[in-house]
Design an enzyme around this catalytic site. Structure first.
Site: not given
Ligand code: AMP
Length: 223
Positions: A16, A91, A130, A163, A174
């Site tokens: 993404k 999400r 990654r 990360r 996740r």
């Molecule tokens: P990402 O970089 O999109 O994979 O997001 C990393 C982490 O941020 C996720 O595993 C969640 O803990 C938090 N996060 C990001 N976007 C959301 C969302 N829309 N709702 C809830 N938690 C989020």
């Protein structure tokens, strides 16, 4: 072409972030990653960051009320008037419903939702390789880019890191969270007729081309 509003849906590791960067450049959209905003809040130790960190490190979702608020604030900024691309939001169905309500209130046309489809095996392989840069948004992979922790970013010279939530235990969590809480969002948009599906398991350049065609309804292609 009217100002497009796009949502990229897909499991962690689907690409993404990488493809959002590409679509942002090609289509001139404002790229909004709730994960990036939250990571920055954690790094800056803001009130939001302090509340979010424990959930993020464990691979769980940050509570809806916090994320919905931050998404609405970000979508109200002037750069979003040219059209936006949401990466990592919504999400949960509650987040999707809040977004639909917000867009109706501010009279923005319904977004096109691109569902990025990929197998669990491929996701696990991608996330374990990654690598991120602390200085720029480029995302690397140890296999593809021959780069690892200890090297400098070839784009900006920044520090390369892994990360916390790309560690195996958090990746497993996740993926489960995605199936339990985010897959119902696919159905939500499918029922509303806003969904297109793109297979994202192939070569990055091929996937990028397919996404651009899907995102623009065929008006733009990368040929
Ligand atoms: P990402 O970089 O999109 O994979 O997001 C990393 C982490 O941020 C996720 O595993 C969640 O803990 C938090 N996060 C990001 N976007 C959301 C969302 N829309 N709702 C809830 N938690 C989020």
């Amino acid at each position: 072409m009217t100002a497009p509003n796009l949502i990229l849906l897909g499991p962690p590791g689907a690409g993404k972030g990488t493809h959002a960067e590409y679509l942002e450049k090609k289509m001139g959209l404002a790229h909004i990653s709730t994960g990036d905003i939250l990571r920055q809040a954690v790094a800056e130790v803001t009130e939001l960051g302090k509340k979010a960190q424990q959930y993020m490190d464990a691979g769980q979702l940050v509570p809806d009320e916090l994320v919905i608020e931050l998404a609405k604030e970000r979508l109200a900024k002037p750069d979003c008037a040219r059209g936006w691309l949401l990466d990592g939001f919504p999400r949960t169905v509650a987040q999707a419903q809040a977004l639909t309500k917000f867009m109706a209130e501010v009279k923005i046309p319904a977004p096109l939702v691109i569902n990025m489809v990929i197998s669990d095996e491929e996701v696990i392989g991608r996330l374990s390789g990654r690598r991120m840069c602390r200085g720029c948004p480029t995302i690397f992979n140890v296999e593809r880019d021959d780069i690892d922790v200890g090297d400098s970013c070839p784009v900006c010279g920044g520090e390369i890191y892994i990360r916390t939530d790309d560690q195996p235990a958090a990746v497993k969590e996740r993926l489960q969270v995605y199936k339990r809480q985010t897959e119902p969002v696919i159905e939500y948009y499918g029922q509303r007729g806003q969904l297109v599906t793109v297979d994202v398991e192939g070569e990055q350049a091929d996937v990028a081309r397919c996404l651009l065609v899907a995102a623009t309804g065929g008006e733009m292609s990368d040929e």
